[in-house]
Every structure is written in C-alpha cells, then in structure tokens.
Design a protein around this motif. Structure first.
Motif, PDB file in Angstrom:
ATOM      1  N   GLY A  87       0.785  -1.223   0.000  1.00  0.00           N
ATOM      2  CA  GLY A  87       0.000   0.000   0.000  1.00  0.00           C
ATOM      3  C   GLY A  87       0.818   1.274   0.000  1.00  0.00           C
ATOM      4  N   THR A  88       2.144   1.157   0.025  1.00  0.00           N
ATOM      5  CA  THR A  88       2.997   2.351   0.013  1.00  0.00           C
ATOM      6  C   THR A  88       3.405   2.682  -1.417  1.00  0.00           C
ATOM      7  OG1 THR A  88       5.091   1.141   0.240  1.00  0.00           O
ATOM      8  CG2 THR A  88       3.910   1.686   2.257  1.00  0.00           C
ATOM      9  N   GLU A  89       3.904   3.909  -1.596  1.00  0.00           N
ATOM     10  CA  GLU A  89       4.320   4.353  -2.923  1.00  0.00           C
ATOM     11  C   GLU A  89       5.753   3.904  -3.224  1.00  0.00           C
ATOM     12  OE1 GLU A  89       3.579   8.551  -2.868  1.00  0.00           O
ATOM     13  OE2 GLU A  89       1.495   8.285  -3.471  1.00  0.00           O
ATOM     14  N   THR A  90       6.013   2.650  -2.985  1.00  0.00           N
ATOM     15  CA  THR A  90       7.308   2.062  -3.325  1.00  0.00           C
ATOM     16  C   THR A  90       7.411   1.952  -4.843  1.00  0.00           C
ATOM     17  OG1 THR A  90       7.446   0.867  -1.242  1.00  0.00           O
ATOM     18  CG2 THR A  90       8.731  -0.012  -3.089  1.00  0.00           C
ATOM     19  N   GLY A  91       8.563   2.352  -5.380  1.00  0.00           N
ATOM     20  CA  GLY A  91       8.765   2.314  -6.821  1.00  0.00           C
ATOM     21  C   GLY A  91       9.464   1.048  -7.268  1.00  0.00           C
ATOM     22  N   ALA A 149      15.432   5.226 -10.759  1.00  0.00           N
ATOM     23  CA  ALA A 149      14.935   5.002  -9.404  1.00  0.00           C
ATOM     24  C   ALA A 149      15.495   6.047  -8.446  1.00  0.00           C
ATOM     25  CB  ALA A 149      15.304   3.598  -8.934  1.00  0.00           C
ATOM     26  N   ALA A 150      16.790   6.346  -8.568  1.00  0.00           N
ATOM     27  CA  ALA A 150      17.401   7.357  -7.704  1.00  0.00           C
ATOM     28  C   ALA A 150      16.735   8.718  -7.916  1.00  0.00           C
ATOM     29  CB  ALA A 150      18.900   7.445  -7.974  1.00  0.00           C
ATOM     30  N   GLY A 151      16.483   9.060  -9.165  1.00  0.00           N
ATOM     31  CA  GLY A 151      15.812  10.327  -9.443  1.00  0.00           C
ATOM     32  C   GLY A 151      14.415  10.377  -8.849  1.00  0.00           C
ATOM     33  N   SER A 152      13.701   9.256  -8.908  1.00  0.00           N
ATOM     34  CA  SER A 152      12.361   9.204  -8.335  1.00  0.00           C
ATOM     35  C   SER A 152      12.401   9.391  -6.818  1.00  0.00           C
ATOM     36  CB  SER A 152      11.708   7.867  -8.690  1.00  0.00           C
ATOM     37  OG  SER A 152      10.399   7.779  -8.192  1.00  0.00           O
ATOM     38  N   LEU A 153      13.393   8.786  -6.175  1.00  0.00           N
ATOM     39  CA  LEU A 153      13.552   8.957  -4.728  1.00  0.00           C
ATOM     40  C   LEU A 153      13.860  10.403  -4.375  1.00  0.00           C
ATOM     41  CD1 LEU A 153      15.655   5.778  -3.886  1.00  0.00           C
ATOM     42  CD2 LEU A 153      13.440   6.335  -2.865  1.00  0.00           C
ATOM     43  N   ASP A 175       9.525   6.699  -1.551  1.00  0.00           N
ATOM     44  CA  ASP A 175      10.445   6.682  -0.416  1.00  0.00           C
ATOM     45  C   ASP A 175      11.337   5.445  -0.406  1.00  0.00           C
ATOM     46  OD1 ASP A 175       9.519   9.114   0.643  1.00  0.00           O
ATOM     47  OD2 ASP A 175       7.844   8.091   1.610  1.00  0.00           O
ATOM     48  N   THR A 176      10.916   4.420  -1.098  1.00  0.00           N
ATOM     49  CA  THR A 176      11.691   3.186  -1.266  1.00  0.00           C
ATOM     50  C   THR A 176      11.566   2.778  -2.717  1.00  0.00           C
ATOM     51  OG1 THR A 176      11.232   2.479   1.004  1.00  0.00           O
ATOM     52  CG2 THR A 176      11.962   0.783  -0.534  1.00  0.00           C
ATOM     53  N   ALA A 177      12.655   2.269  -3.277  1.00  0.00           N
ATOM     54  CA  ALA A 177      12.608   1.827  -4.675  1.00  0.00           C
ATOM     55  C   ALA A 177      13.359   0.516  -4.829  1.00  0.00           C
ATOM     56  CB  ALA A 177      13.214   2.884  -5.597  1.00  0.00           C
ATOM     57  N   LEU A 179      16.689   0.750  -2.703  1.00  0.00           N
ATOM     58  CA  LEU A 179      17.267   2.087  -2.574  1.00  0.00           C
ATOM     59  C   LEU A 179      16.392   2.954  -1.677  1.00  0.00           C
ATOM     60  CD1 LEU A 179      18.117   2.766  -6.330  1.00  0.00           C
ATOM     61  CD2 LEU A 179      19.623   1.815  -4.574  1.00  0.00           C
ATOM     62  N   ARG A 180      17.055   3.767  -0.854  1.00  0.00           N
ATOM     63  CA  ARG A 180      16.359   4.776  -0.060  1.00  0.00           C
ATOM     64  C   ARG A 180      17.207   6.035  -0.011  1.00  0.00           C
ATOM     65  NH1 ARG A 180      13.875   3.670   5.409  1.00  0.00           N
ATOM     66  NH2 ARG A 180      12.407   5.176   4.564  1.00  0.00           N
ATOM     67  N   ARG A 181      16.574   7.146   0.234  1.00  0.00           N
ATOM     68  CA  ARG A 181      17.366   8.350   0.475  1.00  0.00           C
ATOM     69  C   ARG A 181      18.274   8.093   1.674  1.00  0.00           C
ATOM     70  NH1 ARG A 181      12.309  10.292  -1.171  1.00  0.00           N
ATOM     71  NH2 ARG A 181      11.501  10.145   0.972  1.00  0.00           N
ATOM     72  N   LEU A 182      19.518   8.550   1.573  1.00  0.00           N
ATOM     73  CA  LEU A 182      20.499   8.246   2.618  1.00  0.00           C
ATOM     74  C   LEU A 182      20.012   8.713   3.984  1.00  0.00           C
ATOM     75  CD1 LEU A 182      23.268   7.244   3.537  1.00  0.00           C
ATOM     76  CD2 LEU A 182      24.204   9.474   2.892  1.00  0.00           C
ATOM     77  N   ALA A 183      19.465   9.902   4.062  1.00  0.00           N
ATOM     78  CA  ALA A 183      19.013  10.422   5.355  1.00  0.00           C
ATOM     79  C   ALA A 183      17.943   9.524   5.965  1.00  0.00           C
ATOM     80  CB  ALA A 183      18.485  11.846   5.186  1.00  0.00           C
ATOM     81  N   ASP A 184      17.036   8.988   5.130  1.00  0.00           N
ATOM     82  CA  ASP A 184      15.985   8.108   5.640  1.00  0.00           C
ATOM     83  C   ASP A 184      16.566   6.783   6.123  1.00  0.00           C
ATOM     84  OD1 ASP A 184      14.188  10.057   4.958  1.00  0.00           O
ATOM     85  OD2 ASP A 184      13.577   9.110   3.076  1.00  0.00           O
ATOM     86  N   ALA A 185      17.513   6.240   5.368  1.00  0.00           N
ATOM     87  CA  ALA A 185      18.130   4.972   5.764  1.00  0.00           C
ATOM     88  C   ALA A 185      18.870   5.109   7.089  1.00  0.00           C
ATOM     89  CB  ALA A 185      19.079   4.497   4.667  1.00  0.00           C
ATOM     90  N   LEU A 186      19.583   6.219   7.253  1.00  0.00           N
ATOM     91  CA  LEU A 186      20.295   6.454   8.508  1.00  0.00           C
ATOM     92  C   LEU A 186      19.319   6.628   9.662  1.00  0.00           C
ATOM     93  CD1 LEU A 186      23.094   8.872   7.255  1.00  0.00           C
ATOM     94  CD2 LEU A 186      23.402   6.518   8.054  1.00  0.00           C
TER      95      LEU A 186
END
Length: 977
Positions: free
Chosen positions: A104-108, A173-177, A183-185, A235-242
C-alpha cells in the motif's frame, strides 16, 4: 544530486545463487560458464552459436503458490517475471523490512529487461494465444508484476536500453527517490537466454566469443558470451536509511545517462559519449575523477568495445594521480548478462565497498597491450585490492547496444556509532538479554524449510548473544500465515530451538494458520499476591517495564511521600502493610498492563479482582493514572487505620454450604465468589478459625489468605465511608470492563466514589464477572496482570473459559524478562503482530543479516504446453433439489460442489485435491478477474441447468469454493421450483 543508500540486495547469476554465493564466486575468481542446458536448446543444432554460456540453475523453478499465481498462469508467465518476484522478496528482506510492511505504500519498481523473447516464442502460435499469455509476455509487466503482487503504488516501469537497461533503471529510481516520488525503490534487471537467436546475431556481427566466455581487456578477448542473470537493489534516500538504522552497503553519490547520437553505426560504441557520461556522473556526484579508486567497467571482451572504453576511461581518469585507477569487469566471471549487466556490476561494486576489498579481474594475467592501460592511468587487478580506511569512491559503467550509456558513482557507507551495552555489567546484560526469534512462511512445509535454513545460518555464526538477531528477525521474518517464535538468550539456544521445530517429528509447524488476531482479556490480580522484590527480575531486564513502573511511581509519590518502586524492588517487608501493599500492587499492575499495550497487546476487555480493578480501570480508560493513584493511596491509608483482627479464608465450597456457618458467626461474610465451589470468607480471626475447623471436619479444602484485614466485609465500613466522600474524575470505560462488584460488563457506567466505596466492602463477584466477559468478547487468551499467578488458577477451576490459553508475563518471584517475551511470542503465533521494537533495549537494536527466504522448488514452469486455453467441459447432471455441500475435498457426493471444484482446477491448473471448500479464490488460489470470467464460462458449461449467471451475481459468493457452490445450489433450486 542527493545521496541514495543501497540498503538491500538480492541476485542470482550463473554459478552464484544468492548474494553470498555471488561474492564467494568473485573472491575465489570463479566463473559460471557451462554447456547449454538441454532445456534451452540442443547446442548441436546451432553450431555457429557455440555450446557454452552462463545459465542460472533451476531457472524454471517458481513458487507459484507463495505468490498466489495459478499453475496455468505461472506457465504462461515470462520466465523473467518468475525470476524477479522471489528476487524482489529477498531483496526487501535483506533491507531489514518484512516485504508485507510496504504493501500500500508508494514504493517504486524500476526493472531493466532487454527484448521480448518470450513473447516472440509464445505469441507467434495464434491457435494457442490466451489472456494469460498476453499479460505474461509483456516486457512492461516485468515491473508491474512486482508492484501488483506486493501491492506497491509508486512508479512502476520496465526499461529497455539494451545492455545498459538495469543501470539506467537504477538511475531512474534514484531520481524518483530524490524528487519525492517514492520513499523506497526496487531497481535492477533480469536476463534469460531463452533461444540462440541473439547469439546468432552476435555471431553474424563478429561479436560472439568462440568458447562462450567474455575475456575483458585480455589479449585473448574474442567477443561476447551470453548469460542469464537477475539482480535487484533496494534504494532509499540516505538520510531516511540512517534515520531508520538500516544497514547500508554503499551510497549512490550520483549517476548520469546519455546517448551516442548519430555516430559510426547504430550498434557501435562511441568513445566521446562514454567520456561525457563519465564526466557528467562525476559532476553530479560533486567529485573529481582522481578520487575514484576503481571502476567496474562495461568490459564485454570485444576487441573494439574494450579499446574504445579504455580510451574513454583513460581520457577521464589519466589526470595527475598518485596511483592508477583500477578497472575490471564481472563479465569475465559471468558472461554478458545483457539486460542485467549493469546491476551485476553495481552489486559487485557495492559488495566490494561493503567488504572493503575489490575482487581480482579474471583474464587480467594476459592483459591486452594494445589497450595501453598503464599510460592511460589504468590498471587491471590481478589480485584483490584492499581498500583503505575512510571513504572510497568507485564508478560503474554500462553501455547499451544502440548507444544509451550509463555511469554511476558509488561511495562507501558512512560510519555509524555502535550501540551501547558492550562493557562491564551493561555488556553482560546485553549478552543475557532475552529476544523472540520469529520465522513465518506460507505453508507448514515452507515453515520447516525456512526453520532449517535459519538454523544452518545461525549455526555458522560464533555463539553469542541473540537479542539483536531476534530483533532483526522480528523486522523481517514476520507477516506470513504460518508462524514460529522462540524465546532465547543466545544463539546456541536458538539453533536448538530451530532444529527441534524443523524436525519432521515436531508438530508445531503443522498447526493451522492463525486466520485472525487473538482476542485478549487482561485479568488484574488483587491484594494478597504481593511480596518483597516482586517483578524485580522483569524490572532488571525490561527497559519498557522500568519506564512504566517509573510512571506509576511518579504518580503515587505525592501521596505516599516516598518511592513505592524503591520499596518494592528493595525487598522491603512493609510491602505487606496495606498502606504500601495497595499502591505497590497498583503500580505493578499498571506497569505490566502498559508494558503489554506498548508491545501491541491491546485488550478486548479487562477484569480486576478487588484492588485489581483500579489498574483495570486505568487500562480501560475509566480513570486516569493520577486519579487512580490518588484513590489507591487513599484506600491504602484508610485501610491502615482500621483495627487489626480481621482476615480471609479461601474455601473449596459454594455459598450455600457456608450460609449456616456464616449466620452463626456475626461479622463474617462472603468476600468473593470466585467459582461454583470457590468461595472466600472474610471476618474476625477467631470466627474464621471456628469456620475453618468445621469445614475441614467435613473434608472441605480451606486456606488462610495472606492479608491483614477482613476485606469485602462489614468490617470495611469505615474505609468505605472515607472513599464515599471523595470527588472522583472518571469516564465511561473505553474498553469493556467486567466489574467484579456488579458481576457484569460496564460500558456506560461511571466508576465514581460510590462505586469504589461499595467495591471495598461488598463481595467480589469474580465468577459471574468472568462469565460475562467471556460471553461478551469470547477471548482466546486470558493474561493475568499481577506479580504472581492467582486469577488464572481461579479461572481454570471455575471452568468459565474453556479452550482459552492462559498467559502470565510475571508469574512469580523467579520471573524475568523471559516470561514477558514468552507471552508476546504466544500471541504472535496466534496471529498478533506485536510492536516488537519495544521489547529490546536500544543497545540490542542493531541490524543482523539473516538467511533469505527459501522458496519451494517443487513446481517447474517451463513447459509451454501447460498454458493452453481450458477445454470446454461436458455438462453435469444435477438433481432437482441439491443439498448444500458440507464436506471438503472434490465434493463427489455433491454434484454442484464437484462441478465447481473441477472448473476451478481446470481454469487455474490446480490439482483437484487442493481445491477444498475453504480455499479462497484470490488469496489461496491466485484467481484474478480474467480467470473469474473463464470460471463463469466453465461453471455454466458444467451446470447447464443453472443457466447464465452474471459475474456481478457471482461476486458476493467468490469468498471461497464452498461459498460459490452454495450460491449455485441456491440458484439451481430457485430455477427448479
């Protein structure tokens, strides 16, 4: 460009099924090149193509049941899709997430896939075309399948830029994030060599290696060897992963994509475009080329391609630098995985940065001197290269036939602080901490298979603390219907528990799946259960319990003038005096209940025995913590002012047998009706002694209770009068509260001063209150909330809650964090999804790698004969008045059910024995809207007397096979009348 973290990886390449196997292959300098499997084509029939290549073992295996795909649809699916689905599951697990948590999330989803070979092989025979083949052969469905089965609602696209497809997918995918689109790809690619056709093209172009091996940058390089491969990264944005504490393999610092444009041929590489894409990627990453320690090159092993690529790399990297830039190409190990080539190189590079060592490049011992690597500031790695401390940067190139080029810049993961708890007493606590290790699967057989895999993986680790490993399993290995949970302190215990559960003789894995959540009722123990040091072991081991006991202590302190927590944990004998016993029991009850609710155990109803009603009222929302603390302290003080000389006895008889004895002893009374033959008597001590002698003379069991006063008797009248003058802020219970004062469930009643005054002097109606609770919410589990087991024994003796599981998170003086964990584990096995994080101290919340999910290999889906259109069936003769089907199996004793079972089996390709009454069309049998239309046609053909039934009419009955059969029986009966 912002930074993107690689937090999860899964892959399968020739000779390397899985991430660890891939890394082992690279480090030992192995290769996955082998003869063409007979399943693909007979090599002797295509001598110009060669007899070798890189092929994934068991590429035809697909666990269709796990993904709720019918066997017929699985056979029609492009094998690329079948490889991607389990790869996506394992990659998400590797990222530290249960895949179901992202539903249900906007995972790419961004998938590189080259060509459409399956469609050409299957759709060309027009007589065999089916709807399943239409969806199964579409390249675009490579990504959409993942989004559909995982219920992702973010961008979902397949990318075909030929050999650069999967690295372009990562770039997108990185560009979409970074744009906030997801938020996750999931990003990567897949390739399966289904036929020799493209190999024939390579041969005619002079690009095919005679021995089927790519030999990048070697003097022996003579062309391309084709190979299978699948790989996905999370893949996730680095700040979110941390922020989420995820393990980070590497960081994508920047990437770029460009095109050759009109050059010297549509399929020829272009040096200048390659240089530009390198420079563009470094510019977007904000780095200079001289900082790049190594480049995972495209490196196909063609003479022209290697020469052009080395010229481009040298032009960019031959800046003044202390050491040459190392280069290599994984195609030497795997062959050219085409649509998956970019992701193969990206995963190799991420693993090299993660392990801080770059594998040697195969065929580097015979470097092609015409490439002039040395003068271009480049070098081939003839041995693994250790990476220095600090940040290391690397590049990954992938160039597509047709001119679409991609380059990505990766950096090593940032250092993160280690968790606390590694020295002295704190370190010992970490080693001894309790955890719950969880494993879930879709069937009992799959659960055994995965238990064995986890046991082997844990056994390969050094023996040590298990809490962090358990916590990781809670994040990843939950969400599937068949569940295992073991409470352990170290990995040795864990291995033993896993092996026992995986054994064929163990029945735990065979228990039915939990079809719903457990219904939990809390029973709060009253006075008489207290003792010095109660819950000290739990307090020592559970940060969560410590926090909530401190809340109760803070609420009580203004009225007691000292810390009830310190009194309880210090073993102070004053805990037996009413002034302290009552606040202490309230504090323990409140803290235990809040500990469980913080772990996600929400009661459907609560019941409190005498003093236990105060903590029950707080849990139900009828009283606030501060108000209950004030009332309890007041109750304790009023009780302490009463004269001594009263007591209580528990008897094994009913109130009828006691009536005459009590009438003869003024001041005595029935204090509690705990069960039909479980009555507590309260009164003066001398009167209780006389009653005890008379009852024991009749053979009745009698036990003196450890209390200081005659609670729930007329002797409590002064205390009741004091409570009656209080002003009480209260509200109707938000959770059903079974009142042991009234013997019924309170919903709209207020627990005001009058309630609490009557509650202290009137009898405790435990038996009728428990009966009312059971009738009201039908609990599956009774959890006692108190410092020792009392109420569960009463409930068992009374027989009011048969077939209910009893749990106690702190059942006595020896209790530690183990019993709390076991209670949560039992509820998880019953269907609860706890808030696991709260079970662990912050120092135990590290990320530990776990063995990936092991899918079934029993079903193979490569035979294209198995997805033809279902045959038109013969009609079934049905009696005029069919009886509703009431059995399982194929329903041979019920013609309607039998016809439905046969229709379902035909449409889905299932064995008939699997199509039982309870089987659900969507969740269990993998049906979709297309199959429902086919099922409608099959049912109408098999049951002609039913006539035409629209899909809209059928929809409400499509809950299960049995429900559809019952609906059709009703239709047939109505049309026969």
């Amino acid at each position: 460009m912002g930074d993107v973290a690689i937090v999860g990886i899964d892959c399968a390449f020739p000779g390397a099924a899985g991430v660890q196997a891939y890394w082992d292959l690279l480090m030992r300098g192995g290769d996955g090149i082998a003869p063409v499997p007979a399943q693909r084509w007979e090599a002797r029939d295509f001598p110009a193509v060669g007899g070798s290549g890189g092929f994934i073992d068991d590429a035809d295996v697909f666990d269709s049941d796990f993904f709720s795909v019918t066997p017929r649809e699985a056979a029609a699916m492009d094998p690329h899709h079948r490889l991607l689905l389990p790869c996506a599951w394992r990659a998400l697990e590797d990222s530290g997430r249960a895949p179901g948590d992202l539903a249900g999330t906007e995972t790419g989803v961004f998938v590189g896939v080259m060509g459409g070979e399956w469609g050409r092989l299957t759709m060309s025979d027009l007589a065999r075309v089916t709807p399943m083949l239409g969806s199964g052969s579409s390249a675009g469905m490579a990504a959409n399948r993942i989004s559909y089965h995982f219920n992702f609602t973010g961008p979902s696209l397949a990318v075909d830029t030929a050999c650069s497809s999967s690295l372009v997918a990562v770039h997108l995918a990185a560009g979409s994030l970074l744009s906030g689109e997801c938020d996750t790809a999931l990003a990567g690619g897949v390739n399966i060599v289904l036929s020799p056709s493209l190999g024939m093209v390579y041969g005619q172009l002079g690009l095919a290696a005679a021995d089927g091996r790519c030999k990048p940058f070697s003097a022996d390089a003579d062309g391309i060897g084709r190979s299978d491969g699948v790989g996905l990264v999370v893949l996730r944005r680095l700040a979110d992963a941390l922020a989420d504490g995820q393990r980070i393999y590497a960081v994508l610092r920047g990437s770029a994509v460009n095109q050759d444009g009109r050059s010297n041929g549509v399929i020829a590489p272009n040096r200048w475009s390659q240089q530009r894409v390198l420079n563009s990627a470094y510019r977007r990453a904000g780095i200079a080329p001289d900082r790049v320690a190594f480049v995972e090159a495209h490196g196909t092993g063609t003479v022209l391609g290697d020469a052009i690529e080395c010229a481009a790399l040298g032009a960019v990297h031959a800046v003044p630098r202390d050491t040459p830039c190392a280069i290599g190409s994984v195609k030497g190990n795997l062959g050219h995985t085409e649509g998956a080539a970019g992701i193969a190189g990206l995963i190799k590079t991420a693993l090299a940065l993660h392990h801080r060592i770059v594998p040697a490049s195969l065929f580097a011992d015979r470097e092609n001197p015409q490439l002039r690597l040395g003068e271009r500031g480049l070098r081939l790695l003839k041995a693994p290269m250790r990476l220095p401390r600090g940040e290391t940067l690397a590049g990954v190139s992938s160039f597509g036939m047709g001119g679409t080029n991609a380059h990505a810049v990766l950096g090593s993961a940032p250092r993160t602080p280690r968790g606390a708890g590694t020295d002295g007493a704190r370190g010992r606590a970490a080693r001894d901490a309790v955890g719950v290790f969880t494993v879930s699967a879709d069937t009992p057989e799959a659960l055994r298979r995965n238990l064995a895999a986890q046991a082997d993986a844990v056994a390969g680790r050094p023996r040590g603390a298990a809490a962090a490993l358990c916590r990781s399993s809670n994040l990843v290995k939950t969400g599937l219907p068949h569940r295992f949970a073991a409470v352990v302190r170290d990995t040795g215990e864990l291995v033993d528990a896993l092996r026992r559960a995986a054994a064929p003789t163990d029945t735990a894995a065979e228990q039915g799946r939990p079809w719903g959540r457990p219904v939990v009722a809390f029973l709060f123990t009253g006075q008489g259960s207290e003792y010095p040091g109660m819950t000290a072991g739990l307090h020592r081991e559970s940060p969560l319990y410590r926090r909530h006991l401190a809340e109760a202590d803070e609420a009580l302190a203004p009225y007691l003038g000292e810390s009830v927590r310190d009194l309880v944990l210090g073993g102070d004998e004053r805990v037996h005096r009413p002034r302290f016993a009552q606040p202490a029991l309230f504090a323990v009850g409140y803290a235990l209940a809040r500990t469980l609710t913080s772990l996600g155990v929400t009661p459907a109803a609560v019941l409190g025995h005498s003093l236990g009603e105060y903590a029950a009222a707080v849990t139900a929302g009828a009283l606030g913590l501060e108000e209950a603390a004030r009332l309890v302290a007041r109750r304790g003080a009023l009780t302490a002012e009463l004269p001594a000389g009263g007591g209580m006895i528990a008897t094994g008889t009913g109130p009828g047998e006691l009536a005459g004895l009590l009438a003869a002893e003024p001041g005595t009374a029935v204090a509690a009706l705990n069960g039909p033959s479980d009555t507590v008597v309260s009164g003066p001590l001398d009167a209780l002694e006389r009653i005890t002698r008379r009852l024991t003379g009749r053979g009745v069991r009698v036990r003196r209770l450890p209390v200081t006063h005659a609670f729930h008797s007329p002797l409590m009248a002064p205390a009741a009068a004091g409570l009656r003058t209080e002003t009480v802020r209260c509200a109707p219970p938000a959770v059903p509260l079974a009142s042991t004062r009234h013997g019924r469930v309170l919903r709209h009643d207020l627990m005001d001063a009058g309630y609490w005054a009557g509650q202290i002097e009137e009898p405790v109606l435990m038996d009728t209150a428990l009966a009312a609770l059971v009738a009201d919410v039908a609990p599956t589990h009774l959890v006692e909330i108190g410092p020792r087991g009392v109420l569960l024994q009463i409930a068992a003796r009374g027989g009011r809650a048969p077939a209910v599981e009893y749990l106690h998170p702190a059942p006595g003086p020896a209790a530690t964090g183990l019993e709390l964990a076991e209670a949560v584990a039992a509820l998880y096995r019953a269907g609860l999804d706890p808030l696991w994080e709260e079970l662990y101290a912050p120092g135990h919340r590290g990320v530990e790698p776990l063995a990936p999910y092991v899918f079934s290999s029993a079903r193979r889906s490569w035979d294209r004969e198995s997805f033809v259109q279902p045959a038109r069936p013969a009609a079934v003769t049905v009696p005029d008045a069919p009886h509703p089907a009431d059995g399982a199996g194929d329903g041979r004793d019920d013609p309607v059910l039998h016809a439905v079972v046969q229709a379902v089996a035909e449409v889905g390709g299932h064995p008939a024995e699997r199509v039982v009454r309870e089987a659900r069309f969507y969740e269990d049998l993998g049906f979709d809207s297309v199959m429902i239309m086919q099922l409608k046609n099959q049912v109408e053909a098999r049951l002609p007397r039913v006539g035409e039934v629209s899909v809209q009419e059928m929809l409400p009955a499509l809950r299960s096979v049995g429900a559809l059969a019952d609906f059709l029986s009703d239709v047939l009966m109505a049309r026969s009348s």
